[in-house]
Design a protein around this motif. Structure first.
Motif, PDB file in Angstrom:
ATOM      1  N   LEU A 104       0.845  -1.184   0.000  1.00 30.53           N
ATOM      2  CA  LEU A 104       0.000   0.000   0.000  1.00 30.53           C
ATOM      3  C   LEU A 104       0.885   1.240   0.000  1.00 30.53           C
ATOM      4  CD1 LEU A 104      -2.477  -1.171   2.785  1.00 30.53           C
ATOM      5  CD2 LEU A 104      -2.886  -1.220   0.312  1.00 30.53           C
ATOM      6  N   GLY A 105       0.660   2.110  -0.962  1.00 23.28           N
ATOM      7  CA  GLY A 105       1.420   3.353  -1.058  1.00 23.28           C
ATOM      8  C   GLY A 105       0.856   4.196  -2.180  1.00 23.28           C
ATOM      9  N   THR A 106       1.126   5.481  -2.150  1.00 23.04           N
ATOM     10  CA  THR A 106       0.652   6.361  -3.214  1.00 23.04           C
ATOM     11  C   THR A 106       1.773   7.296  -3.649  1.00 23.04           C
ATOM     12  OG1 THR A 106      -1.141   7.873  -3.869  1.00 23.04           O
ATOM     13  CG2 THR A 106      -0.249   8.118  -1.639  1.00 23.04           C
ATOM     14  N   THR A 107       1.801   7.646  -4.923  1.00 27.14           N
ATOM     15  CA  THR A 107       2.867   8.480  -5.466  1.00 27.14           C
ATOM     16  C   THR A 107       2.284   9.655  -6.249  1.00 27.14           C
ATOM     17  OG1 THR A 107       3.042   7.322  -7.603  1.00 27.14           O
ATOM     18  CG2 THR A 107       4.287   6.417  -5.754  1.00 27.14           C
ATOM     19  N   LYS A 108       3.059  10.741  -6.294  1.00 30.58           N
ATOM     20  CA  LYS A 108       2.697  11.897  -7.105  1.00 30.58           C
ATOM     21  C   LYS A 108       3.768  12.100  -8.160  1.00 30.58           C
ATOM     22  CE  LYS A 108       1.915  16.902  -6.928  1.00 30.58           C
ATOM     23  NZ  LYS A 108       1.975  18.126  -6.091  1.00 30.58           N
ATOM     24  N   HIS A 109       3.333  12.342  -9.408  1.00 31.67           N
ATOM     25  CA  HIS A 109       4.272  12.523 -10.511  1.00 31.67           C
ATOM     26  C   HIS A 109       3.903  13.754 -11.334  1.00 31.67           C
ATOM     27  CE1 HIS A 109       6.071   8.515  -9.965  1.00 31.67           C
ATOM     28  NE2 HIS A 109       4.844   8.126  -9.680  1.00 31.67           N
ATOM     29  N   PRO A 120      -1.432   2.387  -6.465  1.00 30.64           N
ATOM     30  CA  PRO A 120      -1.361   1.074  -7.118  1.00 30.64           C
ATOM     31  C   PRO A 120      -1.285  -0.105  -6.136  1.00 30.64           C
ATOM     32  CG  PRO A 120       0.823   2.022  -7.012  1.00 30.64           C
ATOM     33  CD  PRO A 120      -0.078   2.895  -6.181  1.00 30.64           C
ATOM     34  N   PRO A 121      -2.365  -0.417  -5.394  1.00 24.29           N
ATOM     35  CA  PRO A 121      -2.303  -1.595  -4.528  1.00 24.29           C
ATOM     36  C   PRO A 121      -1.917  -2.832  -5.340  1.00 24.29           C
ATOM     37  CG  PRO A 121      -4.578  -0.901  -4.873  1.00 24.29           C
ATOM     38  CD  PRO A 121      -3.706   0.175  -5.421  1.00 24.29           C
ATOM     39  N   THR A 122      -0.923  -3.570  -4.854  1.00 27.01           N
ATOM     40  CA  THR A 122      -0.344  -4.686  -5.606  1.00 27.01           C
ATOM     41  C   THR A 122      -0.307  -5.931  -4.742  1.00 27.01           C
ATOM     42  OG1 THR A 122       1.018  -3.138  -6.873  1.00 27.01           O
ATOM     43  CG2 THR A 122       1.670  -5.461  -6.914  1.00 27.01           C
ATOM     44  N   LEU A 123      -0.834  -7.018  -5.272  1.00 26.19           N
ATOM     45  CA  LEU A 123      -0.834  -8.311  -4.580  1.00 26.19           C
ATOM     46  C   LEU A 123       0.096  -9.255  -5.323  1.00 26.19           C
ATOM     47  CD1 LEU A 123      -2.075 -10.219  -2.404  1.00 26.19           C
ATOM     48  CD2 LEU A 123      -3.806 -10.831  -4.126  1.00 26.19           C
ATOM     49  N   THR A 124       1.094  -9.777  -4.614  1.00 25.22           N
ATOM     50  CA  THR A 124       2.014 -10.739  -5.226  1.00 25.22           C
ATOM     51  C   THR A 124       2.015 -12.039  -4.424  1.00 25.22           C
ATOM     52  OG1 THR A 124       3.914  -9.885  -3.974  1.00 25.22           O
ATOM     53  CG2 THR A 124       3.532  -8.960  -6.167  1.00 25.22           C
ATOM     54  N   PHE A 125       2.255 -13.136  -5.124  1.00 24.44           N
ATOM     55  CA  PHE A 125       2.443 -14.444  -4.495  1.00 24.44           C
ATOM     56  C   PHE A 125       3.926 -14.780  -4.598  1.00 24.44           C
ATOM     57  CE2 PHE A 125      -2.008 -14.286  -5.527  1.00 24.44           C
ATOM     58  CZ  PHE A 125      -2.605 -14.831  -4.379  1.00 24.44           C
ATOM     59  N   TYR A 156      -7.058  10.347 -16.765  1.00 27.46           N
ATOM     60  CA  TYR A 156      -6.350   9.072 -16.850  1.00 27.46           C
ATOM     61  C   TYR A 156      -7.329   7.947 -16.528  1.00 27.46           C
ATOM     62  CZ  TYR A 156      -2.125  11.972 -16.321  1.00 27.46           C
ATOM     63  OH  TYR A 156      -1.137  12.912 -16.474  1.00 27.46           O
ATOM     64  N   GLU A 157      -7.249   6.862 -17.277  1.00 26.91           N
ATOM     65  CA  GLU A 157      -8.090   5.708 -16.985  1.00 26.91           C
ATOM     66  C   GLU A 157      -7.389   4.771 -16.017  1.00 26.91           C
ATOM     67  OE1 GLU A 157      -9.729   3.527 -20.195  1.00 26.91           O
ATOM     68  OE2 GLU A 157     -10.641   5.272 -21.171  1.00 26.91           O
ATOM     69  N   ASN A 158      -8.120   4.332 -14.980  1.00 30.22           N
ATOM     70  CA  ASN A 158      -7.583   3.323 -14.075  1.00 30.22           C
ATOM     71  C   ASN A 158      -7.258   2.054 -14.850  1.00 30.22           C
ATOM     72  OD1 ASN A 158      -8.119   5.168 -12.065  1.00 30.22           O
ATOM     73  ND2 ASN A 158      -9.983   4.166 -11.379  1.00 30.22           N
ATOM     74  N   SER A 159      -6.283   1.276 -14.381  1.00 30.56           N
ATOM     75  CA  SER A 159      -5.855   0.125 -15.164  1.00 30.56           C
ATOM     76  C   SER A 159      -5.402  -1.031 -14.289  1.00 30.56           C
ATOM     77  CB  SER A 159      -4.728   0.517 -16.126  1.00 30.56           C
ATOM     78  OG  SER A 159      -3.569   0.889 -15.391  1.00 30.56           O
ATOM     79  N   VAL A 160      -5.415  -2.217 -14.887  1.00 29.15           N
ATOM     80  CA  VAL A 160      -4.938  -3.448 -14.256  1.00 29.15           C
ATOM     81  C   VAL A 160      -3.654  -3.879 -14.949  1.00 29.15           C
ATOM     82  CG1 VAL A 160      -5.453  -5.867 -13.772  1.00 29.15           C
ATOM     83  CG2 VAL A 160      -7.275  -4.158 -13.651  1.00 29.15           C
ATOM     84  N   GLY A 161      -2.667  -4.297 -14.187  1.00 30.63           N
ATOM     85  CA  GLY A 161      -1.404  -4.744 -14.778  1.00 30.63           C
ATOM     86  C   GLY A 161      -0.774  -5.850 -13.949  1.00 30.63           C
ATOM     87  N   PHE A 162       0.307  -6.399 -14.467  1.00 38.08           N
ATOM     88  CA  PHE A 162       1.026  -7.465 -13.780  1.00 38.08           C
ATOM     89  C   PHE A 162       2.220  -6.884 -13.019  1.00 38.08           C
ATOM     90  CE2 PHE A 162      -1.080  -9.651 -17.321  1.00 38.08           C
ATOM     91  CZ  PHE A 162      -1.768 -10.625 -16.600  1.00 38.08           C
TER      92      PHE A 162
END
Length: 228
Positions: free
Chosen positions: A83-88, A117-122, A161-167
């Motif tokens: 969990l984190g947020t960034t500004k660019h 970008p909440p990210t879930l990894t295994f 900007y459109e929200n998106s899903v990625g790997f």
């Protein structure tokens, strides 16, 4: 007397088996949760296909705090949520805006945007040392990136900007200080892209500039954590 003798032997055997079972249970037990606080360097590996004015995109790097939680299904297999947020800050480079009285090779300030970008990894964790002090891991997973608080800057009217899903791919290690606390080094690569629409109707009536932007950031982190 004989009965007492056999009873004592039976009790001794039972006690021994119980102690052995307890020891096995204890050795098979482990702390399933861990939490980390990290400092993350976010370095976009950006590129873009920009309509109408052409050119490419430039997105600033940043450093942020980050919190993550990991749950171990087994001693080797775990899932991590960050969990984190960034500004660019965002701008185009090498764009042709001669149609609105500008240069054929210029940069256009597109303001700023926040990414969540909440990210879930295994993950698979290795134990190459008998002492289990150095614990490397690899991981792969998915992220859902939310773009918010867009500021268009002083050139164009608006930007979406459109929200998106990625790997996501991940590599890192924990360095245990004791049974609870550890130091962590982690690297992630997010395969992240978004469709952007720039409203430049303040420059020319009805002017809308579409762009397909690949951000693909590297997230390099250093932090501390605890198991519980």
């Amino acid at each position: 007397m004989k009965k007492l003798f056999f009873a004592a032997i039976a009790l001794s055997l039972f006690s021994g088996n119980f102690a052995t079972a307890q020891e096995k249970t204890k050795s098979g037990d482990f702390k399933r949760w861990q939490a980390r606080v990290r400092v993350i360097g976010v370095a976009p590996n950006e590129s873009a296909t920009i309509g109408v004015i052409g050119g490419d995109v430039k997105i600033t790097e940043t450093v942020i705090p980050e919190l993550d939680f990991t749950y171990f299904f087994t001693k080797n297999i775990a899932a991590e949520l960050i969990l984190g947020t960034t500004k660019h800050e965002v701008k185009t480079i090498g764009s042709d805006i001669s149609a609105v009285g500008g240069s054929t090779n210029t940069s256009v300030d597109l303001g700023s945007v926040y990414l969540l970008p909440p990210t879930l990894t295994f993950q698979y964790h290795f134990f190459p040392m008998a002492e289990q002090v150095f614990k490397p891991y690899i991981g792969a997973g998915i992220n859902y990136t939310i773009f918010y608080n867009e500021k268009a800057g002083n050139v164009v009217k608006d930007i979406k900007y459109e929200n998106s899903v990625g790997f996501a791919a991940q590599l890192g290690f924990d360095l245990m200080l004791d049974d609870t606390f550890f130091i962590n080094v982690d690297a992630k690569h997010l395969f992240l892209s978004t469709d952007v629409t720039v409203d430049a109707s303040n420059l020319a009536a009805g002017l809308s500039i579409p762009a397909d932007v690949k951000i693909n950031p590297w997230l390099i982190g250093l932090g501390v954590g605890m198991k519980f």
